[in-house]
Design a protein around this motif. Structure first.
Motif, PDB file in Angstrom:
ATOM      1  N   UNK A 118      60.305 -30.181  -0.737  1.00 53.34           N
ATOM      2  CA  UNK A 118      60.463 -29.486  -1.177  1.00 53.34           C
ATOM      3  C   UNK A 118      59.997 -28.074  -1.903  1.00 53.34           C
ATOM      4  N   UNK A 119      60.379 -27.037  -2.583  1.00 55.31           N
ATOM      5  CA  UNK A 119      60.004 -26.328  -3.330  1.00 55.31           C
ATOM      6  C   UNK A 119      59.945 -26.362  -4.855  1.00 55.31           C
ATOM      7  N   UNK A 120      58.987 -25.043  -5.957  1.00 61.17           N
ATOM      8  CA  UNK A 120      59.813 -25.815  -6.963  1.00 61.17           C
ATOM      9  C   UNK A 120      58.986 -24.671  -7.595  1.00 61.17           C
ATOM     10  N   UNK A 121      59.076 -24.664  -8.934  1.00 55.01           N
ATOM     11  CA  UNK A 121      57.814 -23.772  -9.672  1.00 55.01           C
ATOM     12  C   UNK A 121      57.916 -22.259  -9.913  1.00 55.01           C
ATOM     13  N   UNK A 122      59.171 -21.507  -9.851  1.00 55.39           N
ATOM     14  CA  UNK A 122      58.807 -20.064  -9.748  1.00 55.39           C
ATOM     15  C   UNK A 122      58.221 -19.494 -10.471  1.00 55.39           C
ATOM     16  N   UNK A 123      58.671 -20.314 -11.883  1.00 58.87           N
ATOM     17  CA  UNK A 123      58.857 -19.285 -13.582  1.00 58.87           C
ATOM     18  C   UNK A 123      58.748 -17.704 -13.561  1.00 58.87           C
ATOM     19  N   UNK A 124      60.532 -17.853 -12.602  1.00 60.26           N
ATOM     20  CA  UNK A 124      61.089 -17.033 -13.613  1.00 60.26           C
ATOM     21  C   UNK A 124      61.450 -15.344 -12.549  1.00 60.26           C
ATOM     22  N   UNK A 125      60.122 -15.643 -11.376  1.00 63.10           N
ATOM     23  CA  UNK A 125      60.005 -15.065 -10.112  1.00 63.10           C
ATOM     24  C   UNK A 125      60.680 -15.671  -8.336  1.00 63.10           C
ATOM     25  N   UNK A 126      61.874 -15.673  -8.652  1.00 62.12           N
ATOM     26  CA  UNK A 126      62.089 -16.331  -7.888  1.00 62.12           C
ATOM     27  C   UNK A 126      63.415 -15.487  -6.727  1.00 62.12           C
ATOM     28  N   UNK A 127      64.030 -14.718  -7.078  1.00 63.27           N
ATOM     29  CA  UNK A 127      64.321 -14.295  -6.451  1.00 63.27           C
ATOM     30  C   UNK A 127      64.198 -13.639  -5.125  1.00 63.27           C
ATOM     31  N   UNK A 128      63.447 -12.833  -5.320  1.00 65.60           N
ATOM     32  CA  UNK A 128      62.144 -12.870  -3.569  1.00 65.60           C
ATOM     33  C   UNK A 128      61.576 -13.635  -2.926  1.00 65.60           C
ATOM     34  N   UNK A 129      61.011 -14.968  -3.981  1.00 69.65           N
ATOM     35  CA  UNK A 129      60.100 -15.390  -2.919  1.00 69.65           C
ATOM     36  C   UNK A 129      60.657 -16.898  -2.780  1.00 69.65           C
ATOM     37  N   UNK A 130      61.735 -17.045  -3.106  1.00 72.26           N
ATOM     38  CA  UNK A 130      62.287 -18.415  -2.696  1.00 72.26           C
ATOM     39  C   UNK A 130      63.084 -18.077  -1.079  1.00 72.26           C
ATOM     40  N   UNK A 131      63.350 -16.943  -1.124  1.00 77.59           N
ATOM     41  CA  UNK A 131      62.682 -16.930   0.380  1.00 77.59           C
ATOM     42  C   UNK A 131      61.882 -17.504   1.342  1.00 77.59           C
ATOM     43  N   UNK A 132      60.942 -16.812   0.655  1.00 81.47           N
ATOM     44  CA  UNK A 132      59.997 -17.929   1.447  1.00 81.47           C
ATOM     45  C   UNK A 132      59.294 -19.364   1.112  1.00 81.47           C
ATOM     46  N   UNK A 133      59.792 -19.244   0.308  1.00 80.30           N
ATOM     47  CA  UNK A 133      59.747 -21.218   0.002  1.00 80.30           C
ATOM     48  C   UNK A 133      60.532 -21.434   1.357  1.00 80.30           C
ATOM     49  N   UNK A 134      61.796 -20.706   1.739  1.00 82.41           N
ATOM     50  CA  UNK A 134      62.382 -21.946   2.264  1.00 82.41           C
ATOM     51  C   UNK A 134      61.939 -21.581   3.590  1.00 82.41           C
ATOM     52  N   UNK A 135      61.102 -20.558   3.987  1.00 81.78           N
ATOM     53  CA  UNK A 135      60.920 -20.347   5.117  1.00 81.78           C
ATOM     54  C   UNK A 135      59.773 -21.445   5.473  1.00 81.78           C
ATOM     55  N   UNK A 136      58.856 -21.955   3.973  1.00 81.03           N
ATOM     56  CA  UNK A 136      57.785 -22.589   3.838  1.00 81.03           C
ATOM     57  C   UNK A 136      58.317 -24.243   4.454  1.00 81.03           C
ATOM     58  N   UNK A 137      59.427 -24.548   3.700  1.00 83.83           N
ATOM     59  CA  UNK A 137      59.613 -25.816   3.777  1.00 83.83           C
ATOM     60  C   UNK A 137      60.444 -26.423   5.187  1.00 83.83           C
ATOM     61  N   UNK A 138      60.763 -25.108   6.013  1.00 83.27           N
ATOM     62  CA  UNK A 138      61.563 -25.461   7.301  1.00 83.27           C
ATOM     63  C   UNK A 138      59.840 -25.873   8.061  1.00 83.27           C
ATOM     64  N   UNK A 139      58.908 -24.691   8.126  1.00 85.71           N
ATOM     65  CA  UNK A 139      57.930 -24.630   8.254  1.00 85.71           C
ATOM     66  C   UNK A 139      56.956 -26.210   8.201  1.00 85.71           C
ATOM     67  N   UNK A 140      57.564 -26.579   6.947  1.00 86.26           N
ATOM     68  CA  UNK A 140      56.894 -28.819   6.796  1.00 86.26           C
ATOM     69  C   UNK A 140      57.812 -29.480   7.670  1.00 86.26           C
TER      70      UNK A 140
END
Length: 470
Positions: free
Chosen positions: A384-406
């Protein structure tokens, strides 16, 4: 109602109560819901940016993977279709927050963030996503004297760490970029933010994922999750999905992993969109660089130009519903719209007479450290990835990479980060959360009115690493 308030209210008389971005003839029809059972290698839960990036990246990493995505409503209908369209490189909700929380790895985090934004730009071009992508940068603007000094400190701090690409603007230079009588200075990050049409980005990612073979089911809510013999199973209203691995991109909505829920609270944010501005009106504010702009108050405004020359004006109020309940009733708040209209004309008095065409709100998944956190459950079969606090338009791509790594179980440059390996402090249960958030909001407003001076409550929150932002 006083005459001035009546004037502000009249600017809202024609405003449609829905997101301007979603009120678009290009909005695709929803795909059919899942009926019956499905089996796949990867199930992605959530059709916002987090889920869409995860599904797309999974197929790009391994085209042979069978990937299914389920979305409880329509792709992009929630935060991904209601935000301001600021696609920032920062993974840490700004350099200052990153330095305060991860000083030892901030250089690495900034490098990864810049690479992530470059990859978004490349993806938009490669898949032909028509989302008005413009890498114009963003400006932090000072509207009070103490904020001018803060800008200088921020600039010197960034320069001391070797970060370039920032330009400090005095009052005249700032007003040459965007002309408002309340602007006293600014700091322009020339490459760190792209402006875009947020809903069209989501719809474009949906189409790209479908083109790579991702199977997408809309109006299909994930109800619960359990371990299965082959991985994990998610129950939906009309069937189940059995998957070897599951990635949860549900963000503000209650996580299927219940122990994650205390780490986020929903905070409602609101925005207005003007009618298209005339050439004369555009000339009066001078905004030729088309940068995104945000002021530096604790209760801040963010604003930008659209491709059809409207101004989006949002922020300031941050509304937390008691009990953290996400409800459609909170999507509209006329008292906040009136407040935003009043502030708009104080910033841009030269635009007197402009009317607003759209007014809307939506919930942000807020965590106490202002930036995303990550983890696994069910023996590493669920990420899971959560908690972007309003700045997720770009950071969610990084979050997707992290979830796949995990989910891969491999150590990578991302999974080794302290930011990825640690979590924020959870929010307390009610009524403590309600009282604490209320006191914090009151204290932030007092700080804005008193030269930025933070009271004992805010100083204690700072020492504990807790926060609540507008």
């Amino acid at each position: 109602m006083a005459p001035a308030a009546m004037t502000f209210a009249s600017s809202l008389s024609d405003a449609q109560p829905l997101s301007y971005w979603l009120d678009d003839p290009a909005r695709p029809a929803p795909l059919p819901a899942l009926t019956g059972d499905e089996h796949c290698d990867l199930l992605v839960v959530g059709g916002g940016y987090s889920g869409l990036w995860t599904a797309l990246l999974a197929k790009e990493r391994d085209p042979g993977w069978d990937v299914v995505l389920i979305e409880g409503h329509e792709v992009g209908w929630a935060a991904s279709g209601r935000n301001g369209g600021f696609c920032a490189a920062s993974l840490t909700h700004g350099l200052g927050n990153g330095i305060a929380r991860w000083p030892g790895e901030i250089t690495r985090l900034e490098e990864l963030g810049a690479r992530n934004l470059d990859a978004i730009e490349e993806t938009v071009a490669r898949y032909g996503i028509d989302c008005d992508f413009e890498r114009t940068g963003s400006i932090d603007v000072a509207t009070e004297p103490h904020q001018v000094a803060e800008l200088g400190e921020m600039y010197e701090g960034a320069a001391g760490l070797g970060f370039d690409g920032l330009e400090l603007l005095d009052q005249d230079a700032m007003r040459a970029q965007v002309d408002s009588p309340v602007f006293l200075g600014g700091m322009w990050d020339r490459r760190g933010t792209a402006m875009l049409h947020p809903a069209r980005l989501a719809w474009g990612l949906k189409q790209a994922a479908l083109g790579l073979g991702v199977r997408i089911y809309e109006n299909t809510r994930g109800l619960d999750i359990a371990s299965s013999a082959s991985g994990a199973a998610v129950r939906t209203p009309y069937g189940r999905v059995f998957a070897r691995r599951v990635a949860l991109g549900t963000n503000v909505f209650p996580s299927l992993v219940k122990r994650v829920r205390p780490y986020t609270v929903p905070v409602y944010d609101y925005a207005l969109m003007t009618e298209p501005l005339s050439e004369e009106q555009l000339s009066s504010i001078g905004w030729k660089g088309r940068q995104g702009v945000g002021d530096m108050a604790n209760q801040f405004h963010y604003f930008r130009l659209t491709a059809d020359h409207r101004i989006l004006w949002g922020g300031y109020d941050a509304i937390y519903p008691y009990g953290g309940r996400v409800s459609a009733e909170m999507d509209h708040r006329p008292e906040t719209y009136l407040k935003l209209a009043r502030h708009f004309f104080r910033y841009f008095p030269q635009l007197e007479g402009v009317r607003f065409s759209h007014a809307w709100g939506g919930a942000i998944d807020t965590c106490s450290r202002f930036s995303a956190f990550f983890g696994t459950a069910h023996g590493g079969k669920v990420a899971y990835a959560a908690g972007y606090t309003g700045l997720g338009v770009g950071a969610t791509r990084f979050g997707g990479e992290v979830m796949l790594d995990l989910l891969s179980g491999r150590r990578t440059e991302r999974t080794e980060l302290e930011m990825v390996r640690t979590k924020p402090l959870p929010f307390p249960p009610e009524p403590v959360a309600w009282a604490g958030i209320g006191l914090t909001k009151w204290s932030l407003a007092r700080a804005d009115a008193n030269g930025g001076r933070r009271n004992a409550w805010l100083r204690t929150m700072d020492r504990l690493g807790l926060g609540f932002d507008s």
